[in-house]
Design a protein around this motif. Structure first.
Motif, PDB file in Angstrom:
ATOM      1  N   PHE A  54       0.827  -1.209   0.000  1.00 38.29           N
ATOM      2  CA  PHE A  54       0.000   0.000   0.000  1.00 38.29           C
ATOM      3  C   PHE A  54       0.861   1.258   0.000  1.00 38.29           C
ATOM      4  O   PHE A  54       0.486   2.264  -0.609  1.00 38.29           O
ATOM      5  N   HIS A  55       2.018   1.225   0.642  1.00 36.84           N
ATOM      6  CA  HIS A  55       2.927   2.373   0.624  1.00 36.84           C
ATOM      7  C   HIS A  55       3.292   2.736  -0.813  1.00 36.84           C
ATOM      8  O   HIS A  55       3.272   3.908  -1.194  1.00 36.84           O
ATOM      9  N   THR A  56       3.606   1.734  -1.614  1.00 38.10           N
ATOM     10  CA  THR A  56       3.952   1.988  -3.022  1.00 38.10           C
ATOM     11  C   THR A  56       2.766   2.594  -3.760  1.00 38.10           C
ATOM     12  O   THR A  56       2.915   3.573  -4.496  1.00 38.10           O
ATOM     13  N   TYR A  57       1.594   2.035  -3.558  1.00 34.34           N
ATOM     14  CA  TYR A  57       0.391   2.564  -4.212  1.00 34.34           C
ATOM     15  C   TYR A  57       0.170   4.027  -3.810  1.00 34.34           C
ATOM     16  O   TYR A  57      -0.074   4.889  -4.664  1.00 34.34           O
ATOM     17  N   ALA A  58       0.261   4.293  -2.517  1.00 36.27           N
ATOM     18  CA  ALA A  58       0.029   5.649  -2.024  1.00 36.27           C
ATOM     19  C   ALA A  58       1.083   6.619  -2.547  1.00 36.27           C
ATOM     20  O   ALA A  58       0.759   7.749  -2.940  1.00 36.27           O
ATOM     21  N   TYR A  59       2.341   6.198  -2.561  1.00 31.63           N
ATOM     22  CA  TYR A  59       3.415   7.076  -3.046  1.00 31.63           C
ATOM     23  C   TYR A  59       3.233   7.350  -4.535  1.00 31.63           C
ATOM     24  O   TYR A  59       3.344   8.491  -4.994  1.00 31.63           O
ATOM     25  N   ALA A  60       2.942   6.309  -5.305  1.00 28.69           N
ATOM     26  CA  ALA A  60       2.783   6.461  -6.756  1.00 28.69           C
ATOM     27  C   ALA A  60       1.626   7.390  -7.110  1.00 28.69           C
ATOM     28  O   ALA A  60       1.669   8.088  -8.121  1.00 28.69           O
ATOM     29  N   ASN A  61       0.605   7.409  -6.255  1.00 24.99           N
ATOM     30  CA  ASN A  61      -0.578   8.223  -6.528  1.00 24.99           C
ATOM     31  C   ASN A  61      -0.627   9.512  -5.717  1.00 24.99           C
ATOM     32  O   ASN A  61      -1.646  10.213  -5.723  1.00 24.99           O
ATOM     33  N   GLY A  62       0.459   9.836  -5.013  1.00 21.87           N
ATOM     34  CA  GLY A  62       0.540  11.082  -4.262  1.00 21.87           C
ATOM     35  C   GLY A  62      -0.462  11.172  -3.125  1.00 21.87           C
ATOM     36  O   GLY A  62      -0.977  12.253  -2.850  1.00 21.87           O
TER      37      GLY A  62
END
Length: 162
Positions: free
Chosen positions: A117-125
């Motif tokens: 989820f960290h990657t998803y959140a970072y990728a989507n700001g």
């Protein structure tokens, strides 16, 4: 094989696949931003916009949005390199320590989900979601470390009693 060992092995495989996936995306973002090495111009199939490749030193024609995406994915990869290896190392210790298996298994699953989820959140700001995901992952590693210490200290006491 214990449930905790299976959780650790599964987590390792999932997070390795995630690392390869995010590294590949980040490499593609570098083409659009012009931050690949100049010799990478031969990979025309990946450089869809025919962007000059110059490590980002030559700013002429660089799309600011593409540069932002490149930097965003660089930071995702760096954050993974900072957090996943130590998390898996602590998880392995927890698997081996003799602590509560259910705690180890749950903490490994939580760590894996938090990193995804960290990657998803970072990728989507997404903020504060990114921060929450990082904190949850870090807390999971803390639980693994404490459970490891518990397992080591209780297993030593059991041996003394025998």
């Amino acid at each position: 094989m214990s449930l905790a060992t299976k959780a650790w092995i599964t987590s390792t495989a999932v997070l390795y696949a995630k690392f390869i996936f995010t590294s590949t995306i980040q490499g593609g973002k570098r083409f659009a931003a012009g931050t690949r090495p100049p010799e990478d111009k031969i990979f025309k199939q990946y450089n869809k916009t025919n962007q000059l490749q110059s490590f980002g030193v030559e700013k002429t024609g660089v799309n600011a949005a593409a540069l932002e995406e490149d930097i965003r994915w660089q930071r995702i990869v760096r954050n993974d390199l900072e957090n996943i290896p130590i998390g898996l190392l602590v998880a392995w210790g927890a698997v081996q320590s003799g602590g509560f298996e259910a705690v180890t298994t749950s903490a490994i699953a939580t760590f894996t989900a938090a990193r995804l989820f960290h990657t998803y959140a970072y990728a989507n700001g997404l903020q504060p979601h990114r921060g929450y995901a990082w904190a949850l992952g870090a807390a999971s590693v803390g639980v693994l470390a404490l459970n490891s210490l518990y397992g080591v200290t209780t297993s030593d006491n059991k041996k003394k009693d025998n």
